[in-house]
Design a protein around this motif. Sequence first.
Motif, PDB file in Angstrom:
ATOM      1  N   LYS A 148       4.045   2.754  10.302  1.00  0.00           N
ATOM      2  CA  LYS A 148       2.629   2.427  10.095  1.00  0.00           C
ATOM      3  C   LYS A 148       2.220   2.748   8.664  1.00  0.00           C
ATOM      4  O   LYS A 148       2.767   3.673   8.046  1.00  0.00           O
ATOM      5  CB  LYS A 148       1.741   3.277  11.023  1.00  0.00           C
ATOM      6  CG  LYS A 148       1.961   3.021  12.499  1.00  0.00           C
ATOM      7  CD  LYS A 148       1.336   1.713  12.937  1.00  0.00           C
ATOM      8  CE  LYS A 148       1.650   1.433  14.398  1.00  0.00           C
ATOM      9  NZ  LYS A 148       1.412   0.068  14.792  1.00  0.00           N
ATOM     10  N   ASP A 149       1.215   2.011   8.193  1.00  0.00           N
ATOM     11  CA  ASP A 149       0.569   2.364   6.935  1.00  0.00           C
ATOM     12  C   ASP A 149      -0.407   3.498   7.251  1.00  0.00           C
ATOM     13  O   ASP A 149      -1.360   3.308   8.031  1.00  0.00           O
ATOM     14  CB  ASP A 149      -0.170   1.125   6.394  1.00  0.00           C
ATOM     15  CG  ASP A 149      -0.907   1.421   5.104  1.00  0.00           C
ATOM     16  OD1 ASP A 149      -0.941   2.593   4.676  1.00  0.00           O
ATOM     17  OD2 ASP A 149      -1.465   0.462   4.530  1.00  0.00           O
ATOM     18  N   ALA A 150      -0.172   4.658   6.663  1.00  0.00           N
ATOM     19  CA  ALA A 150      -1.008   5.831   6.965  1.00  0.00           C
ATOM     20  C   ALA A 150      -2.467   5.621   6.585  1.00  0.00           C
ATOM     21  O   ALA A 150      -3.353   6.274   7.128  1.00  0.00           O
ATOM     22  CB  ALA A 150      -0.452   7.054   6.245  1.00  0.00           C
ATOM     23  N   SER A 187       0.822  -1.217   0.000  1.00  0.00           N
ATOM     24  CA  SER A 187       0.000   0.000   0.000  1.00  0.00           C
ATOM     25  C   SER A 187       0.855   1.265   0.000  1.00  0.00           C
ATOM     26  O   SER A 187       0.439   2.296   0.524  1.00  0.00           O
ATOM     27  CB  SER A 187      -0.980   0.006   1.168  1.00  0.00           C
ATOM     28  OG  SER A 187      -0.312  -0.314   2.351  1.00  0.00           O
ATOM     29  N   GLY A 212       2.668  13.458   2.178  1.00  0.00           N
ATOM     30  CA  GLY A 212       3.952  13.240   1.494  1.00  0.00           C
ATOM     31  C   GLY A 212       3.828  12.646   0.113  1.00  0.00           C
ATOM     32  O   GLY A 212       4.306  11.542  -0.117  1.00  0.00           O
ATOM     33  N   GLY A 265       9.248   9.725   5.109  1.00  0.00           N
ATOM     34  CA  GLY A 265      10.596   9.499   4.592  1.00  0.00           C
ATOM     35  C   GLY A 265      11.616   9.382   5.705  1.00  0.00           C
ATOM     36  O   GLY A 265      11.514   8.525   6.584  1.00  0.00           O
ATOM     37  N   GLU A 276       5.404   6.585   8.710  1.00  0.00           N
ATOM     38  CA  GLU A 276       6.107   6.106   7.512  1.00  0.00           C
ATOM     39  C   GLU A 276       5.900   4.594   7.404  1.00  0.00           C
ATOM     40  O   GLU A 276       6.023   3.867   8.383  1.00  0.00           O
ATOM     41  CB  GLU A 276       7.596   6.475   7.632  1.00  0.00           C
ATOM     42  CG  GLU A 276       8.531   5.840   6.635  1.00  0.00           C
ATOM     43  CD  GLU A 276       8.198   6.117   5.163  1.00  0.00           C
ATOM     44  OE1 GLU A 276       7.993   7.274   4.797  1.00  0.00           O
ATOM     45  OE2 GLU A 276       8.120   5.135   4.392  1.00  0.00           O
ATOM     46  N   ILE A 277       5.628   4.120   6.186  1.00  0.00           N
ATOM     47  CA  ILE A 277       5.332   2.703   5.984  1.00  0.00           C
ATOM     48  C   ILE A 277       6.592   1.830   5.942  1.00  0.00           C
ATOM     49  O   ILE A 277       6.555   0.647   6.269  1.00  0.00           O
ATOM     50  CB  ILE A 277       4.511   2.519   4.677  1.00  0.00           C
ATOM     51  CG1 ILE A 277       3.793   1.175   4.686  1.00  0.00           C
ATOM     52  CG2 ILE A 277       5.362   2.693   3.430  1.00  0.00           C
ATOM     53  CD1 ILE A 277       2.715   1.049   3.619  1.00  0.00           C
ATOM     54  N   CYS A 323       2.027   4.544  -1.405  1.00  0.00           N
ATOM     55  CA  CYS A 323       1.353   5.487  -2.303  1.00  0.00           C
ATOM     56  C   CYS A 323       2.354   6.374  -3.033  1.00  0.00           C
ATOM     57  O   CYS A 323       1.957   7.135  -3.925  1.00  0.00           O
ATOM     58  CB  CYS A 323       0.414   6.384  -1.503  1.00  0.00           C
ATOM     59  SG  CYS A 323      -0.829   5.474  -0.606  1.00  0.00           S
ATOM     60  N   GLN A 324       3.634   6.308  -2.655  1.00  0.00           N
ATOM     61  CA  GLN A 324       4.617   7.227  -3.240  1.00  0.00           C
ATOM     62  C   GLN A 324       6.004   6.804  -2.769  1.00  0.00           C
ATOM     63  O   GLN A 324       6.206   6.571  -1.571  1.00  0.00           O
ATOM     64  CB  GLN A 324       4.319   8.633  -2.716  1.00  0.00           C
ATOM     65  CG  GLN A 324       5.316   9.682  -3.115  1.00  0.00           C
ATOM     66  CD  GLN A 324       4.863  10.531  -4.271  1.00  0.00           C
ATOM     67  OE1 GLN A 324       3.883  11.226  -4.185  1.00  0.00           O
ATOM     68  NE2 GLN A 324       5.582  10.474  -5.364  1.00  0.00           N
ATOM     69  N   PRO A 325       6.980   6.671  -3.658  1.00  0.00           N
ATOM     70  CA  PRO A 325       8.335   6.307  -3.201  1.00  0.00           C
ATOM     71  C   PRO A 325       9.000   7.442  -2.421  1.00  0.00           C
ATOM     72  O   PRO A 325       8.521   8.575  -2.445  1.00  0.00           O
ATOM     73  CB  PRO A 325       9.097   6.034  -4.502  1.00  0.00           C
ATOM     74  CG  PRO A 325       8.286   6.544  -5.599  1.00  0.00           C
ATOM     75  CD  PRO A 325       6.896   6.833  -5.114  1.00  0.00           C
ATOM     76  N   TYR A 362      11.240  10.307  -1.709  1.00  0.00           N
ATOM     77  CA  TYR A 362      11.991  11.425  -2.279  1.00  0.00           C
ATOM     78  C   TYR A 362      11.892  12.545  -1.271  1.00  0.00           C
ATOM     79  O   TYR A 362      10.785  12.951  -0.936  1.00  0.00           O
ATOM     80  CB  TYR A 362      11.380  11.884  -3.612  1.00  0.00           C
ATOM     81  CG  TYR A 362      12.065  11.313  -4.817  1.00  0.00           C
ATOM     82  CD1 TYR A 362      13.367  11.693  -5.126  1.00  0.00           C
ATOM     83  CD2 TYR A 362      11.424  10.406  -5.647  1.00  0.00           C
ATOM     84  CE1 TYR A 362      14.014  11.150  -6.223  1.00  0.00           C
ATOM     85  CE2 TYR A 362      12.061   9.868  -6.745  1.00  0.00           C
ATOM     86  CZ  TYR A 362      13.352  10.247  -7.030  1.00  0.00           C
ATOM     87  OH  TYR A 362      13.989   9.710  -8.109  1.00  0.00           O
ATOM     88  N   PRO A 363      12.995  13.030  -0.749  1.00  0.00           N
ATOM     89  CA  PRO A 363      12.875  14.073   0.288  1.00  0.00           C
ATOM     90  C   PRO A 363      12.741  15.485  -0.261  1.00  0.00           C
ATOM     91  O   PRO A 363      13.209  15.782  -1.351  1.00  0.00           O
ATOM     92  CB  PRO A 363      14.195  13.935   1.066  1.00  0.00           C
ATOM     93  CG  PRO A 363      15.151  13.265   0.152  1.00  0.00           C
ATOM     94  CD  PRO A 363      14.383  12.566  -0.937  1.00  0.00           C
ATOM     95  N   THR A 364      12.099  16.320   0.544  1.00  0.00           N
ATOM     96  CA  THR A 364      12.156  17.759   0.280  1.00  0.00           C
ATOM     97  C   THR A 364      13.520  18.252   0.796  1.00  0.00           C
ATOM     98  O   THR A 364      14.255  17.473   1.379  1.00  0.00           O
ATOM     99  CB  THR A 364      10.970  18.467   0.977  1.00  0.00           C
ATOM    100  OG1 THR A 364      10.987  19.827   0.586  1.00  0.00           O
ATOM    101  CG2 THR A 364      11.051  18.416   2.477  1.00  0.00           C
ATOM    102  N   GLY A 405       3.686   9.879   5.499  1.00  0.00           N
ATOM    103  CA  GLY A 405       4.656   9.475   4.472  1.00  0.00           C
ATOM    104  C   GLY A 405       5.895  10.324   4.675  1.00  0.00           C
ATOM    105  O   GLY A 405       6.224  11.194   3.883  1.00  0.00           O
TER     106      GLY A 405
END
Length: 275
Positions: free
Chosen positions: A168-170, A90, A188, A124, A143-144, A92-94, A96-98, A122
Amino acid sequence: MLDDLVKNLVLVKREFANNYTGSAHIQEVIPVSTSIQFPIDTNHLEMLHDFAQRNPIYFNSFEEKIAGTTCVVYEGDINEYWLNSIKHGSSCQPFYPTWIMSAYVMALVAKKLGYRELVDIGSGDGRIAFCGKILELISYSIEIDNVLVELQEKISKSTNQNFNPKCKDALEFDYTQLQLTHPIFFIGGLSQMGGDLLATSIIDKINGISNISHNTGLVFAGTNSKKQLSNNISHGGWGSIIKKYNLNIVDTVSLPTIWTFDQTIETPYIYTKFN
Ligand SMILES: C[S@@+](CC[C@H](N)C(=O)[O-])C[C@H]1O[C@@H](n2cnc3c(N)ncnc32)[C@H](O)[C@@H]1O
C-alpha cells in the motif's frame, strides 16, 4: 540491559566496519549466541538468523569473532530492490534497510514502552515488523513496492511469522481498518529525504482517529550527519515536525544501519508520543 545491548552492538559494528575487507554491497552482523554482552532470548536470536538466511538479499555468510563476540556476518546486495523502490510516483524514500539487530532493539524499546501494535511505514523487507512480531506485538508492514512486499510475504511464510505485509501507499492507506488501540508507528525515512512527507501524512491521519490520537507513538529515523542536516539540525532533522505537532520525545537510541556502515556515527531513532 538495553543500554548495554546498544553500546555493545555499536562497539561490534565499529570494529567490524574498521576491519571489513570484503566487497559486498551491504553487510551486517548478528551474534551467534546469547552472552553477557548480548543477553538476547535464544529463540529470538535464532529467528533473527532465520530472517537473514531466508532473505534473498543476502548471498553469503560466515562466522567471525568481533570485539570478543562470535558473530555471523551476512553479505548481500540490494541494488535491484533499491531500483524497484524508486519507480513509484509517491515513493518518499528508496529502500535502504536498518541492521536486523538494530530492528530487534528498536522493537524491544517499543515493547518496553508498553505498545500493543507496531506499524512499520515504508517497511522495505519487513525487518522491523518481523522483530515486532517475534516480540509478540501485533505487527503491520506497509510498503509501496510490490517486489519488496512479495519478498516480505515469502519471508513471512518461510519463517512462520505473520507480520502482515501490505502492498500500500502509506500516504493513502486507511489506518482505521487496522483497529489499532495502542500503536507505535516507525517512519521509514530520513526527514530531509522524504520521510517528512510520510510523517506528516501519518500524523494527520492519526489525529483523525479519535480513540488512538492520545495513545500513539511515532519513531523517526534521524541523522547526525552535518552535511544532510544543513539548516535543520535539531533532533536528527525532525525538530520542526516535533515542534509543529507538539510531540513529546521519550527516548533516542542510536543504532547501526546499512547507510551509516562506513561512518563513525550511527542512526538516531527518536521515540516520540502524541500529547
Ligand atoms: C529507507 S527504507 C526503510 C526500510 C525499513 N523500514 C528499514 O528500516 O529497514 C524506506 C522504504 O519506504 C518505502 N516507501 C517509500 N514511500 C512509500 C510510501 N508512500 N508508502 C509506502 N512505502 C513507501 C520504500 O519503498 C522503502 O522500502
